[in-house]
Structures are given as C-alpha cells and as structure tokens.
Design an enzyme around this catalytic site. Sequence first.
Site, PDB file in Angstrom:
ATOM      1  N   THR A   1       1.126  -1.395  -0.081  1.00 47.44           N
ATOM      2  CA  THR A   1      -0.131   0.630  -0.137  1.00 47.44           C
ATOM      3  C   THR A   1       0.755   1.124  -0.476  1.00 47.44           C
ATOM      4  OG1 THR A   1      -1.687  -0.751   0.581  1.00 47.44           O
ATOM      5  CG2 THR A   1      -1.867   1.637   1.273  1.00 47.44           C
TER       6      THR A   1
ATOM      7  N   ASN B   1      -5.655  -9.793  -8.109  1.00 42.39           N
ATOM      8  CA  ASN B   1      -5.895 -10.697  -6.749  1.00 42.39           C
ATOM      9  C   ASN B   1      -7.076 -11.050  -6.348  1.00 42.39           C
ATOM     10  OD1 ASN B   1      -6.079  -6.791  -7.060  1.00 42.39           O
ATOM     11  ND2 ASN B   1      -7.100  -7.765  -4.945  1.00 42.39           N
TER      12      ASN B   1
ATOM     13  N   GLN C   1       0.637  -9.562  -6.670  1.00 39.21           N
ATOM     14  CA  GLN C   1       0.049 -10.920  -6.775  1.00 39.21           C
ATOM     15  C   GLN C   1       0.943 -11.956  -7.495  1.00 39.21           C
ATOM     16  OE1 GLN C   1      -1.603 -12.216  -4.632  1.00 39.21           O
ATOM     17  NE2 GLN C   1      -3.250 -10.436  -3.651  1.00 39.21           N
TER      18      GLN C   1
ATOM     19  N   SER D   1       5.131  -7.044  -1.492  1.00 41.90           N
ATOM     20  CA  SER D   1       4.405  -6.971   0.251  1.00 41.90           C
ATOM     21  C   SER D   1       5.141  -8.202   0.272  1.00 41.90           C
ATOM     22  CB  SER D   1       3.049  -6.939  -0.193  1.00 41.90           C
ATOM     23  OG  SER D   1       2.532  -6.937   0.813  1.00 41.90           O
ATOM     24  N   GLY D   2       5.455  -8.687   1.196  1.00 45.81           N
ATOM     25  CA  GLY D   2       5.989  -9.703   2.459  1.00 45.81           C
ATOM     26  C   GLY D   2       5.072 -10.789   2.173  1.00 45.81           C
TER      27      GLY D   2
ATOM     28  N   THR E   1      12.771   4.429  11.125  1.00 47.31           N
ATOM     29  CA  THR E   1      13.560   3.034  11.492  1.00 47.31           C
ATOM     30  C   THR E   1      13.756   1.550  10.477  1.00 47.31           C
ATOM     31  OG1 THR E   1      13.691   4.142  13.556  1.00 47.31           O
ATOM     32  CG2 THR E   1      14.713   2.060  13.294  1.00 47.31           C
TER      33      THR E   1
ATOM     34  N   CYS F   1      -9.227  -6.182   0.829  1.00 47.42           N
ATOM     35  CA  CYS F   1      -9.315  -4.549   1.454  1.00 47.42           C
ATOM     36  C   CYS F   1     -10.467  -3.721   1.023  1.00 47.42           C
ATOM     37  CB  CYS F   1      -8.606  -4.096   0.727  1.00 47.42           C
ATOM     38  SG  CYS F   1      -6.218  -4.918   0.647  1.00 47.42           S
TER      39      CYS F   1
END
Length: 381
Positions: free
Chosen positions: A70, A149, A179, A197-198, A235, A323
């Site tokens: 996102t 997706n 995807q 995206s992991g 971080t 989503c």
Amino acid sequence: MIYLDNSATTRPFPEVVRAVQTVLEDGYYNPSSAYGPAVEMERVVATYRSQLAQALGAGAGEIIYTSGATEANNIALLSVKSMRRGERGRLITTKVEHPSVFEVCQHLAGIGYDVVYLDVEENGSLCMNQLSSLLTPNTMMVSIMQVNNETGAINDIERINAMIRRQVPHAVFHVDGVQGFCKMPFTKLACDMYSISGHKFHATKGIGALYVRQGVPFGGGFIGGGQEGGLRSGTTNTPGIVGMGEALKVYRENQAGWLSSMRANKMRLAKNIGSIPDTVLNGPAADAGAPHILNASFLGVRGEVLLNALSRQGIFVSTGSACAAQKKGKNRVLCAMGIEGRRQEGAIRFSLCPQNTADEIDKASAVIADLVVQLRRFQKR
Ligand code: PLP
C-alpha cells in the site's frame, strides 16, 4: 482447517519465523547506530537488499524498503506530483487495480490530473489496443498490476513496457507486482517501478519494497531521518527485512515445483467445482492466469453466505479483495469484466499456496458441493 485465502495473506514459513525471532532476540540493534552489533545489522540488511535486487534483475541502490505494498504503491504514484515541474498531465491505469492504486488515482484526478482508467477484456486482462490509443504525449505515468488479486488475470508487462517505450518514452511505468512476485518466474523487470509485499509470499506483515529504476524521477516517501538513501525515512524494519529475505530464499529454491503444484491444485479445484451445476469461472481459464487464484460464481447462492457457511466448517475463502471486504456495494473488478447480477453476487475467490494438498482441494470441493445444494434450496424458499 483448510486455508484458501492466500491472496489476502499467507502463513509465514517456519524459516521466516525462526529468522525473525533471532533478529528480535539477538539482532534488535538499530542499523543506523555506530557500534559493532548495529553495524553488523546494517551489513545483514545490505545482504538481503542485494538478494532482493538480484531476484528483480535490479541494483541494490534501486530497492526501497517500505511497510508494504500500500505504501509502495502510494509513493510510486504520488511521484507524479514532483515530475515535470508540477505539470498535471495524463496518468493511465486500469479499472481493476487494487484500492492502493485506484484510490490514489482518484485523489490525483481530484487535484487536476487527467486520469484514464483502461477497460479490461472478459478474462480480466487489460485492453492493449485501448492502451495504445490512450498513450498521448502528455502521459506522465502508467500504473498497471501484474496479476489481478481477485481473478488471477495476468497483464503482459514486457509487451506493455515495449508499447510505452515506443510511443511515450518519457512516461514512467509502475507495476503493482504484489500477486505476481514469486508466483511468476523471476525475470529482469521490464518497468520503472515495481511494488511488492512480504506477507503475500509467506513473510510477515508490515514489510514490502518498491523498486525504483535508477534515473527515474521519484518523489520519495516519508521525510525524517534519511534512511533508505534518504528516499524513505523511518527506522529500518530489520525483522521484517530479514523475514522477507528468508521467504524469498525459500521461494526461489522451490519455485519451479511449487508453481506447478499450485497450478495442478487450481486445475483440480476448477474441475471439481465445475461439476456443480450452474457454476461459472470468472476471469481467465484455469490453465491460464496466475497459478494460485481461481474465482468462481455459484449462481443462486450469495458469496458471503457461502463464505460464512464454509468458515463454520473451517474452510477459509473470500468473496473478493480483503481490502474491499469492509466496503459495501458492487464489486468494481467484476463489474469491469461485465460480470453483474447473480454471477457477481455468487462470486468466491480461492487463493492457493504451495502447501495446499490435493486432499485439501478435494475435501473443500466436496463441502462446497454440499453447501451449494443446501443453500440453493434454502434461498429458493
Ligand atoms: N496490491 C495488490 C494487488 C494486493 O493484492 C494488495 C493486498 O491485498 C496490495 C496491493 C496491498 O498490499 P499490502 O497489504 O502490503 O499493503
């Protein structure tokens, strides 16, 4: 439990869980700090960055870690604001993008950009002729998903890139690869920006990346401490980066076998549910499209009613994008494919992972067949 909602999220691989735990326990130092163990973590992050870059055929300096796709999609698209001295030119996308692209496009349209939304064919892939006709000289950016997706429809990124390069060489081409990454063979990227995206490939939530080709105008992400080469402050998420790197490693080692086993299970599921009367597939044929996503409608049964009935039996599927699940109303993706009425209401998305077995597919199919008969009887009353 039979989990068939892997497009929403996946279960982290055991290798990922172990690696993340090790970082949390022993490698929690801030890689931006100056003492030994922190510098060691900086080195670890650099190794994983190079590994990801290599999988994408990119350079390590072209990878920006983010909190997920996102964020990656948002910062990629919002880059148009810093291009061509604020000119509000054309942005091309499709009618079936994920909300993290689609709604950013709507925002950009609201502030004066000329946003055009491409139609898709009946199988869910974009209309190439229409793209060609809309690539005007004022086109600043094109954003297209690699794999849809909800339906598993694939867009031919190489062909689209070649068309853009030929017709509007200066336009930036962004690809939402969420995807497609790991589910399609690894090849050198044919685009300027690429989001991943992991948690969609068995890493943890809250980690992703944006590839930005060197030299491409990029507006940057968060402002602050100057991490990620000054392009995205915050971080460094060391556990996330290490976990995502481990997931990628496992996927790369096993990819060929896993893609064919997911495809075989998807075809098995399509065949099984295809024998239930009044069932239609939405999107590409089962032997086409991505290996892990199958969308089908059980006419006369509402998708959410079937989803809940399956859930009570420990079988987890979805009616569309997770989503969009909170949003009421029509399914934008299916509407764009011309799928309306009973067929849209009865749609279910099955999304597989390499760990699903043929036995699970057969069990889930048998339960679906029973439930569909019961629910049809009930809904007719
Ligand atoms: N793009 C696509 C195609 C997706 O399927 C998703 C997640 O469902 C996203 C973007 C958003 O990814 P994330 O959950 O990492 O924000």
